[in-house]
Design a protein around this motif. Structure first.
Motif, short mmCIF file in Angstrom:
data_model
loop_
_atom_site.label_atom_id
_atom_site.label_comp_id
_atom_site.label_asym_id
_atom_site.label_seq_id
_atom_site.Cartn_x
_atom_site.Cartn_y
_atom_site.Cartn_z
N ASP A 168 0.86 -1.18 0.00
CA ASP A 168 0.00 0.00 0.00
C ASP A 168 0.90 1.24 0.00
OD1 ASP A 168 -1.99 1.88 0.18
OD2 ASP A 168 -3.12 0.77 1.70
N PHE A 169 1.42 1.55 -1.16
CA PHE A 169 2.46 2.57 -1.30
C PHE A 169 1.91 3.99 -1.12
CE2 PHE A 169 3.78 -1.18 -3.63
CZ PHE A 169 4.93 -1.49 -2.93
N TYR A 170 0.66 4.21 -1.48
CA TYR A 170 0.10 5.54 -1.25
C TYR A 170 0.04 5.85 0.24
CZ TYR A 170 -2.73 9.66 -1.14
OH TYR A 170 -3.17 10.94 -0.88
N LYS A 171 -0.41 4.87 1.03
CA LYS A 171 -0.47 5.08 2.48
C LYS A 171 0.94 5.24 3.06
CE LYS A 171 -4.94 3.05 3.54
NZ LYS A 171 -5.64 1.95 4.21
N ALA A 172 1.91 4.56 2.49
CA ALA A 172 3.30 4.74 2.93
C ALA A 172 3.75 6.17 2.65
CB ALA A 172 4.22 3.74 2.22
N MET A 173 3.42 6.68 1.48
CA MET A 173 3.76 8.06 1.14
C MET A 173 3.08 9.04 2.09
SD MET A 173 3.49 7.61 -3.02
CE MET A 173 3.27 9.33 -3.36
N ARG A 174 1.82 8.78 2.37
CA ARG A 174 1.07 9.64 3.28
C ARG A 174 1.69 9.64 4.68
NH1 ARG A 174 -4.83 7.97 3.68
NH2 ARG A 174 -4.01 6.62 5.29
N ALA A 175 2.16 8.48 5.14
CA ALA A 175 2.80 8.39 6.46
C ALA A 175 4.13 9.14 6.48
CB ALA A 175 3.02 6.93 6.84
N LEU A 176 4.78 9.26 5.34
CA LEU A 176 6.08 9.94 5.27
C LEU A 176 5.98 11.46 5.20
CD1 LEU A 176 7.90 7.51 2.83
CD2 LEU A 176 8.47 7.91 5.25
N ARG A 177 4.83 12.00 4.85
CA ARG A 177 4.71 13.46 4.71
C ARG A 177 5.07 14.23 5.99
NH1 ARG A 177 -0.57 12.67 1.83
NH2 ARG A 177 0.16 11.90 -0.15
N PRO A 178 4.59 13.81 7.16
CA PRO A 178 5.00 14.54 8.37
C PRO A 178 6.51 14.44 8.64
CG PRO A 178 3.11 13.12 8.84
CD PRO A 178 3.58 12.80 7.47
N VAL A 179 7.11 13.32 8.25
CA VAL A 179 8.54 13.15 8.45
C VAL A 179 9.31 14.09 7.52
CG1 VAL A 179 10.44 11.49 8.61
CG2 VAL A 179 8.10 10.73 9.03
#
Length: 139
Positions: A107-118
């Motif tokens: 689920d790469f979109y959710k991975a990208m979304r999780a990385l935005r705050p980082v």
């Protein structure tokens, strides 16, 4: 549950590798089955992936957009995420762990979304260290 998208005028999205551009008015879409969907505004240009977290984001984005490279990139992506976790404090490190969990389920979109705050946290660190925004690889 369907994915509900609101598209701005002329906004582009990518669905399973197909680039779709909205017309000149706002539209609503419901994606009713599993598909790789990403908005143009969520994409990172390769030339902007000049920091460790942005590089990981770009790898996740590449996995999302190019199914042929996934098998090769997933182990690299997981290793890079694993090396980043001890670098950041617990609150942000949790986002990295979350991203790794999403990568393991493709689920790469959710991975990208999780990385935005980082990414935002990383940018603030660079600004504090250098008194300015981080340079990209192209600069």
């Amino acid at each position: 549950m369907a994915l509900k998208l609101t598209l701005k005028p002329n906004e582009r999205i990518i669905v399973n590798g197909c680039v779709i551009r909205n017309s000149d008015r706002r539209h609503f879409l419901d994606v009713e089955n599993k598909a790789d969907v990403v908005r143009e505004s969520d994409l990172l240009d390769e030339s902007d992936a000049g920091t460790p977290v942005k590089e990981v984001y770009f790898f996740a984005q590449t996995c999302l957009l190019n199914t042929e490279l996934r098998e090769k990139l997933i182990p690299i992506l997981q290793a890079k995420l694993g090396r980043l976790v001890p670098v950041f404090h617990d609150e942000v490190a949790g986002n990295l762990v979350e991203a790794a969990n999403h990568v393991s389920t493709n689920d790469f979109y959710k991975a990208m979304r999780a990385l935005r705050p980082v990414i935002q946290y990383e940018e603030r660190l660079y600004e504090m260290m250098h008194g300015k925004a981080p340079q990209t690889a192209a600069e």
